[in-house]
Design a protein around this motif. Structure first.
Motif, PDB file in Angstrom:
ATOM      1  N   GLY A 268       0.910  -1.225   0.338  1.00 21.44           N
ATOM      2  CA  GLY A 268      -0.119  -0.315  -0.041  1.00 21.44           C
ATOM      3  C   GLY A 268       0.571   0.812  -0.092  1.00 21.44           C
ATOM      4  N   LYS A 269       2.445   1.004  -0.482  1.00 25.38           N
ATOM      5  CA  LYS A 269       3.005   2.766  -0.029  1.00 25.38           C
ATOM      6  C   LYS A 269       3.591   2.499  -1.317  1.00 25.38           C
ATOM      7  CE  LYS A 269       4.394   2.618   4.660  1.00 25.38           C
ATOM      8  NZ  LYS A 269       5.248   3.323   5.988  1.00 25.38           N
ATOM      9  N   VAL A 270       4.090   3.479  -2.224  1.00 26.67           N
ATOM     10  CA  VAL A 270       4.666   4.145  -2.843  1.00 26.67           C
ATOM     11  C   VAL A 270       6.560   3.943  -2.487  1.00 26.67           C
ATOM     12  CG1 VAL A 270       3.348   4.337  -4.173  1.00 26.67           C
ATOM     13  CG2 VAL A 270       3.993   6.327  -3.192  1.00 26.67           C
ATOM     14  N   GLN A 271       7.254   4.208  -3.809  1.00 24.78           N
ATOM     15  CA  GLN A 271       8.434   4.355  -2.886  1.00 24.78           C
ATOM     16  C   GLN A 271       9.142   5.478  -4.125  1.00 24.78           C
ATOM     17  OE1 GLN A 271      10.750   1.022  -2.268  1.00 24.78           O
ATOM     18  NE2 GLN A 271      12.438   2.636  -1.474  1.00 24.78           N
ATOM     19  N   PRO A 272       9.469   6.987  -4.004  1.00 26.78           N
ATOM     20  CA  PRO A 272       9.656   8.501  -4.641  1.00 26.78           C
ATOM     21  C   PRO A 272      11.191   7.989  -5.196  1.00 26.78           C
ATOM     22  CG  PRO A 272       8.753   9.173  -3.109  1.00 26.78           C
ATOM     23  CD  PRO A 272       8.542   7.485  -2.763  1.00 26.78           C
ATOM     24  N   ASN A 273      11.854   7.552  -3.566  1.00 20.69           N
ATOM     25  CA  ASN A 273      13.298   7.816  -3.864  1.00 20.69           C
ATOM     26  C   ASN A 273      13.969   6.335  -2.884  1.00 20.69           C
ATOM     27  OD1 ASN A 273      13.036   8.238  -0.868  1.00 20.69           O
ATOM     28  ND2 ASN A 273      14.581   9.911  -1.420  1.00 20.69           N
ATOM     29  N   LYS A 274      14.873   5.622  -3.103  1.00 19.88           N
ATOM     30  CA  LYS A 274      15.657   4.850  -2.856  1.00 19.88           C
ATOM     31  C   LYS A 274      15.243   4.381  -1.701  1.00 19.88           C
ATOM     32  CE  LYS A 274      19.420   4.850  -6.165  1.00 19.88           C
ATOM     33  NZ  LYS A 274      20.815   4.617  -6.140  1.00 19.88           N
ATOM     34  N   VAL A 275      14.551   4.912  -0.187  1.00 18.76           N
ATOM     35  CA  VAL A 275      15.085   4.728   0.889  1.00 18.76           C
ATOM     36  C   VAL A 275      13.713   5.299   1.864  1.00 18.76           C
ATOM     37  CG1 VAL A 275      17.708   4.895   1.342  1.00 18.76           C
ATOM     38  CG2 VAL A 275      16.229   7.181   1.227  1.00 18.76           C
ATOM     39  N   LEU A 276      13.030   5.979   1.051  1.00 18.96           N
ATOM     40  CA  LEU A 276      11.416   6.969   1.621  1.00 18.96           C
ATOM     41  C   LEU A 276      10.338   5.691   0.533  1.00 18.96           C
ATOM     42  CD1 LEU A 276      12.226   9.963   2.265  1.00 18.96           C
ATOM     43  CD2 LEU A 276      12.686   8.324   3.658  1.00 18.96           C
ATOM     44  N   ALA A 277       9.312   5.729   1.378  1.00 19.23           N
ATOM     45  CA  ALA A 277       8.052   5.149   1.177  1.00 19.23           C
ATOM     46  C   ALA A 277       7.342   5.231   1.612  1.00 19.23           C
ATOM     47  CB  ALA A 277       8.595   2.890   1.219  1.00 19.23           C
ATOM     48  N   PHE A 278       5.368   5.715   0.971  1.00 22.37           N
ATOM     49  CA  PHE A 278       4.562   6.148   1.817  1.00 22.37           C
ATOM     50  C   PHE A 278       3.330   6.050   1.754  1.00 22.37           C
ATOM     51  CE2 PHE A 278       8.588   9.215   1.062  1.00 22.37           C
ATOM     52  CZ  PHE A 278       8.353  10.148   2.492  1.00 22.37           C
ATOM     53  N   SER A 279       2.836   5.759   2.127  1.00 21.45           N
ATOM     54  CA  SER A 279       1.576   5.666   2.668  1.00 21.45           C
ATOM     55  C   SER A 279       0.704   7.113   2.217  1.00 21.45           C
ATOM     56  CB  SER A 279       0.557   5.200   3.528  1.00 21.45           C
ATOM     57  OG  SER A 279       0.843   5.489   4.708  1.00 21.45           O
ATOM     58  N   GLN A 280      -0.556   6.864   2.538  1.00 22.67           N
ATOM     59  CA  GLN A 280      -1.521   8.278   1.892  1.00 22.67           C
ATOM     60  C   GLN A 280      -1.710   8.518   3.464  1.00 22.67           C
ATOM     61  OE1 GLN A 280      -3.206  10.354  -0.388  1.00 22.67           O
ATOM     62  NE2 GLN A 280      -2.894  11.185   1.394  1.00 22.67           N
TER      63      GLN A 280
END
Length: 324
Positions: A268-280
């Motif tokens: 359920g998370k997206v990863q816009p860079n190599k080390v950080l992943a985000f949910s809403q």
């Protein structure tokens, strides 16, 4: 990056590599070399040479070996003599030593420098219970969920507050502590407070000479309002996620800047860079932190260039919108 070779009798080197990778993460330019019961000196020497040849940079190599005077050490030493101006050997290999060496590679570029830096943590990793069996009295390492109210009048000075899903690991215990020089490391987490295994792993990762604690969020809020007992104390706060940080901020912990180091990926998370992943929820929480006046310092280690949090959040939101 300095190459590391772990060498031992039997499978010890393989086991300690697996254990250290569980705690610190998978490592590049690290090899385990073992001497098995059916093998002799020439066999392990060939394995060591093969491990060396696998590294892109063979100029700087650190050997962590189980036993001084044993066959793995003797064969390592026979190769070392021609490279002693660059290579280094440390014996008595243990888990704190290996973890410290992994972390030191992020801020140190020579095997000699790393070898010198890991000696204290290797020795500090040796403990005994009951404590009265100690021949030499050691300074207590306070790794509990209690922080005693002793010290000068005043409150904490917050030298670093960091979001890191791995909490206290090698990059934090070496690079960041050397940069900000805390007297206490405080992991602020209700979940970790209740998890004995994770608390023990944090204890193993704590650098020598720095008091480490795991406290629930409500206790951290209370401690932040104590203006009588923590004068002169330089606190590094570690948060597992932005939600815990927001609770602390809303409770009155007076932080102005947050270092965003790593946030692990999960369903359920997206990863816009190599080390950080985000949910809403993560994005919404960071926006609330921004509204509360916090500034974001996005980088894994002190030598990294700072990333733009607004751009990262924007990209993460766009990727989440595509999933809807």
């Amino acid at each position: 990056m300095v190459g590391i070779i772990l060498a031992s009798h039997g499978d010890f080197a393989n086991g300690i590599l697996q254990s250290s990778s569980m705690i610190f993460g998978e490592q590049e330019n690290v090899k385990a070399v073992t001497l098995m019961p059916s093998e002799g000196p020439d066999d392990i020497k060939a394995k060591i040479e093969q491990a060396i040849a696998s590294f892109e940079n063979v100029e700087e190599i650190l050997f962590l070996v189980d036993l001084w005077g044993g066959t793995p050490f003797n064969q390592t030493n026979s190769l070392f003599e021609e490279h002693k101006d660059k290579w280094a050997i440390v014996t008595g290999m243990n888990l704190p030593m290996v973890i410290e060496a992994f972390g030191a590679r992020f801020s140190m570029e020579s095997a000699h420098e790393i070898a010198a830096s890991i000696l204290n943590s290797s020795r500090e990793g040796i403990k005994v219970k009951p404590e009265n069996l100690e021949v030499v009295e050691e300074k207590a390492s306070t790794n509990t969920n209690q922080i005693s109210n002793v010290g000068s009048p005043g409150s904490f000075e917050y030298v670093l507050a960091r979001i890191d899903s791995r909490l206290l690991h090698g990059q934090v215990a070496t690079a960041w502590t050397k940069t900000v020089q805390p007297t206490r490391i405080i992991v602020v987490s209700d979940a970790v407070t209740k998890d004995e295994l994770r608390r023990k792993l944090i204890q193993q990762a704590a650098p020598p000479g720095i008091k480490a604690h795991v406290v629930p969020i409500d206790q951290m809020i209370k401690l932040s309002k104590d203006n009588e007992h923590f004068g002169g104390q330089r606190a590094m706060l570690l948060f597992e996620n932005p939600q815990d940080l927001l609770r602390a901020i809303e409770g009155g912990v007076p932080l102005k800047t947050i270092n965003v180091g790593s946030m692990a990926h999960s369903a359920g998370k997206v990863q816009p860079n190599k080390v950080l992943a985000f949910s809403q929820d993560d994005i919404d929480t960071f926006n609330k932190l921004k509204e509360a006046g916090l500034e974001f310092d996005v980088r894994k280690v002190p030598n990294d260039a700072k990333a733009n949090m607004d751009e990262i959040l924007k990209k993460a939101q766009e990727e989440l919108n595509k999933l809807k």
